[in-house]
Design an enzyme around this catalytic site. Structure first.
Site, PDB file in Angstrom:
ATOM      1  N   GLY A 154       0.831  -1.197   0.000  1.00 56.35           N
ATOM      2  CA  GLY A 154       0.000   0.000   0.000  1.00 56.35           C
ATOM      3  C   GLY A 154       0.863   1.243   0.000  1.00 56.35           C
ATOM      4  O   GLY A 154       1.927   1.280   0.611  1.00 56.35           O
TER       5      GLY A 154
ATOM      6  N   ARG B 103     -21.111  12.476  11.631  1.00 54.05           N
ATOM      7  CA  ARG B 103     -21.659  11.949  10.379  1.00 54.05           C
ATOM      8  C   ARG B 103     -22.789  10.948  10.570  1.00 54.05           C
ATOM      9  O   ARG B 103     -23.787  10.995   9.862  1.00 54.05           O
ATOM     10  CB  ARG B 103     -20.537  11.264   9.606  1.00 54.05           C
ATOM     11  CG  ARG B 103     -19.534  12.259   9.149  1.00 54.05           C
ATOM     12  CD  ARG B 103     -18.343  11.612   8.534  1.00 54.05           C
ATOM     13  NE  ARG B 103     -17.484  12.680   8.045  1.00 54.05           N
ATOM     14  CZ  ARG B 103     -16.296  12.488   7.510  1.00 54.05           C
ATOM     15  NH1 ARG B 103     -15.811  11.264   7.394  1.00 54.05           N
ATOM     16  NH2 ARG B 103     -15.589  13.496   7.078  1.00 54.05           N
TER      17      ARG B 103
HETATM   18  C1  LIG Z   1     -13.836  10.933  -1.192  1.00 57.94           C
HETATM   19  C2  LIG Z   1     -13.151  10.776   0.130  1.00 57.94           C
HETATM   20  C3  LIG Z   1     -12.808  11.894   0.876  1.00 57.94           C
HETATM   21  C4  LIG Z   1     -12.184  11.769   2.113  1.00 57.94           C
HETATM   22  N1  LIG Z   1     -11.860  12.900   2.813  1.00 57.94           N
HETATM   23  C5  LIG Z   1     -11.219  12.776   3.999  1.00 57.94           C
HETATM   24  C6  LIG Z   1     -10.829  13.941   4.736  1.00 57.94           C
HETATM   25  O1  LIG Z   1     -11.072  15.076   4.326  1.00 57.94           O
HETATM   26  N2  LIG Z   1     -10.196  13.778   5.908  1.00 57.94           N
HETATM   27  C7  LIG Z   1      -9.896  12.543   6.398  1.00 57.94           C
HETATM   28  O2  LIG Z   1      -9.293  12.470   7.466  1.00 57.94           O
HETATM   29  N3  LIG Z   1     -10.247  11.426   5.708  1.00 57.94           N
HETATM   30  C8  LIG Z   1     -10.895  11.516   4.538  1.00 57.94           C
HETATM   31  N4  LIG Z   1     -11.247  10.370   3.846  1.00 57.94           N
HETATM   32  C9  LIG Z   1     -10.803   9.065   4.328  1.00 57.94           C
HETATM   33  C10 LIG Z   1      -9.341   8.841   4.000  1.00 57.94           C
HETATM   34  O3  LIG Z   1      -9.058   9.386   2.732  1.00 57.94           O
HETATM   35  C11 LIG Z   1      -8.957   7.371   3.964  1.00 57.94           C
HETATM   36  O4  LIG Z   1      -9.441   6.725   5.073  1.00 57.94           O
HETATM   37  C12 LIG Z   1      -7.446   7.235   3.969  1.00 57.94           C
HETATM   38  O5  LIG Z   1      -6.883   8.030   2.970  1.00 57.94           O
HETATM   39  C13 LIG Z   1      -7.015   5.799   3.803  1.00 57.94           C
HETATM   40  O6  LIG Z   1      -5.615   5.759   3.672  1.00 57.94           O
HETATM   41  P1  LIG Z   1      -4.840   4.393   3.641  1.00 57.94           P
HETATM   42  O7  LIG Z   1      -3.407   4.748   3.490  1.00 57.94           O
HETATM   43  O8  LIG Z   1      -5.212   3.574   4.805  1.00 57.94           O
HETATM   44  O9  LIG Z   1      -5.357   3.608   2.365  1.00 57.94           O
HETATM   45  P2  LIG Z   1      -5.505   4.021   0.826  1.00 57.94           P
HETATM   46  O10 LIG Z   1      -5.186   5.417   0.569  1.00 57.94           O
HETATM   47  O11 LIG Z   1      -6.825   3.493   0.400  1.00 57.94           O
HETATM   48  O12 LIG Z   1      -4.363   3.198   0.117  1.00 57.94           O
HETATM   49  C14 LIG Z   1      -4.448   1.835  -0.105  1.00 57.94           C
HETATM   50  C15 LIG Z   1      -3.194   1.405  -0.821  1.00 57.94           C
HETATM   51  O13 LIG Z   1      -3.148   0.000  -0.853  1.00 57.94           O
HETATM   52  C16 LIG Z   1      -2.897  -0.456  -2.158  1.00 57.94           C
HETATM   53  N5  LIG Z   1      -3.518  -1.760  -2.282  1.00 57.94           N
HETATM   54  C17 LIG Z   1      -4.793  -2.113  -2.020  1.00 57.94           C
HETATM   55  N6  LIG Z   1      -4.959  -3.426  -2.173  1.00 57.94           N
HETATM   56  C18 LIG Z   1      -3.749  -3.923  -2.536  1.00 57.94           C
HETATM   57  C19 LIG Z   1      -3.274  -5.220  -2.826  1.00 57.94           C
HETATM   58  N7  LIG Z   1      -4.034  -6.296  -2.730  1.00 57.94           N
HETATM   59  N8  LIG Z   1      -1.982  -5.352  -3.197  1.00 57.94           N
HETATM   60  C20 LIG Z   1      -1.147  -4.274  -3.275  1.00 57.94           C
HETATM   61  N9  LIG Z   1      -1.567  -3.031  -2.979  1.00 57.94           N
HETATM   62  C21 LIG Z   1      -2.836  -2.867  -2.620  1.00 57.94           C
HETATM   63  C22 LIG Z   1      -3.435   0.607  -3.062  1.00 57.94           C
HETATM   64  O14 LIG Z   1      -2.788   0.555  -4.292  1.00 57.94           O
HETATM   65  C23 LIG Z   1      -3.085   1.855  -2.260  1.00 57.94           C
HETATM   66  O15 LIG Z   1      -1.750   2.216  -2.528  1.00 57.94           O
HETATM   67  C24 LIG Z   1     -11.894  10.486   2.612  1.00 57.94           C
HETATM   68  C25 LIG Z   1     -12.230   9.366   1.883  1.00 57.94           C
HETATM   69  C26 LIG Z   1     -12.890   9.499   0.662  1.00 57.94           C
HETATM   70  C27 LIG Z   1     -13.343   8.278  -0.049  1.00 57.94           C
END
Ligand SMILES: Cc1cc2nc3c(=O)[nH]c(=O)nc-3n(C[C@H](O)[C@H](O)[C@H](O)COP(=O)(O)OP(=O)(O)OC[C@H]3O[C@@H](n4cnc5c(N)ncnc54)[C@H](O)[C@@H]3O)c2cc1C
Ligand code: FES
Lengths: 247, 659
Positions: free
Chosen positions: B41, B338
């Site tokens: 990720g 929310r």
């Molecule tokens: C439209 C929207 C707006 C938002 N706005 C806000 C905000 O204003 N403030 C806030 O705090 N939060 C916000 N959120 C929530 C927040 O964006 C997410 O919870 C957060 O960014 C998740 O980050 P993460 O690093 O955990 O995962 P992600 O950013 O989802 O990254 C997942 C990573 O895993 C990789 N991956 C997935 N499956 C696999 C696999 N099987 N093999 C290899 N790689 C894989 C993907 O390629 C990616 O690189 C928002 C969410 C959305 C949908």
């Protein structure tokens, strides 16, 4: 409404591609262009055929994953919008729409409409950062930055790295992309200490990867879905000249 | 029954993290160079962890499914990121952020984790500014803030409506520096299919090169999963198209507990569904609730006319509007959390007051704000969101619609709740380690900090806290003695076995050769989930859902059709793997929701509500983290293990946003 889609199909990087015409694809004005491709794909799968491969992810105009040359324009006819933000109300009922991948030496086709844009990552890796390790940062407000500067840096940082600039350019130049990153850092005090080194390294990488020269046609600026300004290119050139002086 | 050790350090909650860091084991620099870590990720959590671990000297292998790390779903976050800086001098503090987060999570989060999160929140802002993240600033040159739901202070930092983009590009820049230095090897368009366990410890992964279609083996001393949430189980959500829970489910199938799956966040301000061809839903940032007012008509006749398209929102004068959030929750008004805002919208629409042709929409109106601040200021704040709304709906909320008795009325937006975020996730202890030694989970894919409901702008905070400031420490406590273990060669039989299984799974799906496309089954899954496992759940509905999901799984196993072959790139095959796991995820969500006989945060059981329609928790019986353990195959129901919650600093109360 119904549209005809003339789509570039290419089985893999080495295969010879061709246009395939799909007649009478049913859609509605408030369906997005990519959803229209989804509809076509669904019908292809139903007929046992392979769907059209194209890149997309956020479908909100921010991840830079979608691309496509639509009727001769990167990201289609709408200005300041990505392909995923394009809605069918922009087209006429019965219209024939031509869909191609980015055509640029820097972005070879992988399959159908999907291209390899890893060159943009490589350019960033060459110097698109501030060198410091996590943990040692001073208080965020210890360094006031004028709102004007911060806003300009933000405008430059808005680039989504989609590749439309190089795809739009008859020389295949990546200047707009590279200059936006160089500008963002050059405008901020955090980025100043390395400004010269960064400009040199990123420009050298861009040249090495086979992107063409900028001849000021401004096609990049006109087609950029995020409205990145070519004043960034002028700023980059200044930084680059300064870097040369230091050599 | 298995027991659970959350490894929460001793001492008062405010001192736990300091104590932990003072006493944990560290890895010396010479040994760091010998240790390999896989980070799956590149979102905020994955990119920040990968770059920081590499800066410390570890060798990192970093994977993502997109064509560049910069395109992870985190890029789409709009509104902002919280921190307890108290730059606005409005009474904020680490304690208050801690308290708001625990309360916002409806008292179902772990106190110790949340306190740590609030403690490191300030370092995140410092870190990002040092990277060159162009946060919004005031004319004096200092950082600007805005307010978000669930808080009475202004603690949210932002970069226009593109905060996630800027934070991710910051983390990506640090990552690039480490790639350039050779400390991170970056694998794009790679998908993790399984984790490899040797002698009870995670020692590597099997990943598919999505372009060649070939599986590859990667060995390491620890594996970190940062693969995001499972919102796309519902088919339509605000998540990016590629978001999936396959890595998390792979870990679950290998024995990692899955915690609180029923805690799914439904965001109140999304653009309503408009047709059955829609592929995803678009979020309108929560920041809009700072100045926008949510309403439906007071009179049912007006609502009926709106539904028939005979009148518009702007035709309804002030006195006939019901600002139901301000009416029900005077203290927080439009800024209630929310889950509360979403349920209130559903309640009005269920009663027939919906404002569009489907009856499933409410208004978000800026007329007041424009009157108070002028259109220029409002456009400066929300212009890009207004334009985005117009691009999709053909209506601009910043446009004057009409004047009634000298009052100016602007086009209101129409909004409706949609699946947005998942609080549940892989169970982790205080060190962010799953129940499998050597396997860690960070960011949205773990369950750790938000309890039953997440506050706005806290996911970005958590992802970056995990990646920059927590995991790089805690993982060392595990790795401290790993340097003496020989590295596992990838021709080891366990690697071979797991890879063979991955290949066979694909072959099995390809060979079904049925009639239905992946999307058609996924849409059906989404309908079941939204209907029975959405905003208002009942025991009966959840039982129905479980039956329907079982049938759907059978349909998938026997009637799926995937064109093309396993050679090279096959987007339908990759989607099918995701769908296989979404169905299991759906069953997990429904199972957890059925067992939790209470309403809390994102989990609302219709049977458990107060007379005023507010959620009714049952602290006596459900004051625990519900962890689900895989029992060997998909057809056996998972077993429940409870991690009791212990609160020492905060008094557990009924959540109150009324006064
Ligand atoms: C439209 C929207 C707006 C938002 N706005 C806000 C905000 O204003 N403030 C806030 O705090 N939060 C916000 N959120 C929530 C927040 O964006 C997410 O919870 C957060 O960014 C998740 O980050 P993460 O690093 O955990 O995962 P992600 O950013 O989802 O990254 C997942 C990573 O895993 C990789 N991956 C997935 N499956 C696999 C696999 N099987 N093999 C290899 N790689 C894989 C993907 O390629 C990616 O690189 C928002 C969410 C959305 C949908
Ligand atoms: S799909 Fe993300 S910008 Fe178009």
């Amino acid at each position: 409404m119904k549209v005809t889609l003339k789509v570039w199909r290419q089985a893999n990087a080495k295969a010879k591609g061709e246009f395939v015409t799909y007649k009478d694809v049913e859609t509605t004005p408030d369906t997005s262009f990519l959803e229209t491709l989804d509809i076509l794909n669904e019908s292809l799968v139903e007929r046992g055929e392979e769907p059209i491969t194209f890149d997309h992810d956020c479908r909100e105009g921010i991840c830079g994953m979608c691309s496509l040359y639509i009727n001769g324009h990167p990201h289609g006819p709408a200005t300041k919008a990505t392909t995923c933000q394009l809605y069918m109300r922009r087209f006429k009922d019965g219209e024939t729409i031509t869909v191609e991948p980015w055509r640029s030496a820097g972005f070879p086709v992988i399959k159908d409409l999907m291209v390899d844009r890893s060159a943009y990552d490589k350019i960033q890796q060459a110097g698109g950062y501030v060198s410091f390790n996590c943990g040692g940062a001073p208080d965020a407000n210890a360094l006031p930055i004028s709102k004007e500067k911060a806003d300009l840096a933000m405008d430059a940082a808005t680039c989504i790295g989609c590749g439309a600039c190089a795809a739009a350019c008859k020389n295949g130049s990546a200047m707009l992309f590279v200059s936006a990153k160089i500008s963002q850092f050059a405008l901020l005090p955090q980025g100043r200490p390395e400004a010269a080194r960064r400009a040199r390294a990123m420009v050298a990488k861009m040249d090495e990867l086979g992107f063409g020269n900028c001849t000021n046609t401004r096609a990049c600026e006109a087609e950029c879905p995020k409205g990145i300004s070519i004043t960034n290119i002028a700023r980059m050139n200044r930084e680059f000249l300064k870097a040369k002086f230091k050599d | 029954m298995s027991t659970i050790d959350s490894k929460i350090p001793e001492g008062p909650v405010a001192e736990k993290w300091t104590n932990y860091k003072a006493h944990q084991r560290l890895v010396n620099p010479a040994n760091k160079r010998k240790l390999d870590i896989i980070v799956v990720g590149t979102g905020l959590a994955g990119a920040s962890a990968a770059s920081t671990l590499a800066e410390m000297g570890f060798n990192v292998y970093n994977f993502c499914i997109q064509d560049s790390p910069r395109r992870a779903h985190s890029i789409a976050a709009q509104g902002g990121i919280n921190a307890a800086k108290n730059y606005q001098n409005d009474g904020d503090s680490v304690y208050r952020l801690f308290y708001d987060t625990v309360k916002g999570g409806d008292y179902r989060a772990r106190e110790a984790n949340v306190h740590r999160l609030a403690e490191v929140s300030n370092n995140i802002i410092d870190q990002c500014v040092a990277q060159g993240v162009p946060f919004a600033r005031e004319y004096g040159g200092l950082l600007a803030n805005r307010s978000f739901g669930g808080a009475q202070v202004s603690r949210t930092f932002y970069a226009k409506g593109q905060t996630g983009q800027q934070l991710l590009l910051g983390a990506y820049s640090s990552l690039n520096r480490q790639i350039n230095a050779g400390k991170v090897k970056s694998f794009n368009r790679y998908e993790m299919h399984d984790v490899v366990i040797v002698d009870g410890r995670a020692r590597g992964i099997i990943a598919k090169n999505l372009v060649t279609g070939k599986f590859e083996r990667f060995s390491a001393n620890a594996v970190v999963i940062a693969t995001g949430g499972y919102g796309n189980t519902y088919f339509l959500s605000t998540n990016a198209m590629g978001c999936n829970c396959s890595a998390a489910i792979a870990a679950y199938r290998k024995g990692a507990y899955f915690a609180n799956p029923s805690y799914v966040q439904i965001h109140p301000t999304c653009i309503p569904v408009h047709g059955d061809k829609q592929s995803k839903l678009t979020l309108m940032s929560e920041s809009l609730r700072n100045d926008g007012r949510i309403w439906v008509p007071k009179n049912i006749e007006d609502a009926k006319k709106l539904q028939k398209g005979e009148i518009k929102g702007s035709d309804i004068p002030e006195e006939n509007r019901d600002y139901y959030l301000e009416r029900r929750y005077p203290a927080f008004g439009n800024l209630v959390p929310r889950d509360v805002a979403s349920r209130a919208a559903k309640e009005r629409c269920d009663k027939g007051f919906g404002v569009n042709n489907t009856g499933l929409a409410v208004f978000l109106d800026f007329s007041d704000a424009i009157k108070r601040l002028g259109i220029d200021v409002v456009r400066q704040r929300y212009g890009n969101l207004f334009d985005m709304y117009e691009e999709i709906t053909d209506v601009n909320p910043g446009q004057l619609a009409r004047e009634i008795n000298g009052e100016k009325y602007y086009n209101p937006m129409m909004i409706f709740p949609a699946v947005h975020y998942t609080m549940g996730g892989i169970w982790v202890d205080y060190e962010l380690q799953t129940s499998i030694p050597g396997l860690f989970a960070i960011g949205e894919c773990n369950f750790s900090d938000h309890g039953a409901n997440r506050l706005g702008a806290s996911a970005l905070m958590q992802g970056l806290a995990d990646g920059y400031f927590v995991l790089p420490y805690t993982i060392q406590n595990y790795l401290a003695d790993q340097a003496i273990w020989p590295k596992i060669p990838t021709d080891n039989e366990e690697f071979a076995k797991v890879e063979k299984h991955c290949v066979e799974e694909q072959t099995r799906l390809m060979n079904i050769k049925g009639k239905r496309s992946v999307d058609s089954i996924h849409k059906e899954l989404g309908h079941i989930m939204w209907e029975y496992v959405g905003m208002g759940r009942t025991a009966e509905g959840l039982k129905t859902a479980l039956e329907k999901l079982k049938e759907l799984r059978k349909e998938f196993e026997t009637n799926l059709f995937i064109p093309g072959s396993q050679e090279g790139l096959n987007i339908e095959l990759d989607k099918a793997i995701h769908l296989r796991d979404f169905i299991i995820m759906g069953e997990l969500i429904a199972t957890d929701a059925l067992h939790r006989n209470e309403s809390c945060g994102g989990h609302f059981r219709v049977e458990y509500q107060t007379e005023e329609g507010e959620a009714k928790r049952d602290d006596e019986n459900f004051f625990y983290v519900g962890c689900w353990k895989y029992e060997g195959d998909d057809n056996t129901a998972p077993s429940l293990i409870k991690e009791p919650l212990e609160y020492e600093a905060i008094k557990v109360q009924t959540r109150n946003y009324k006064n």
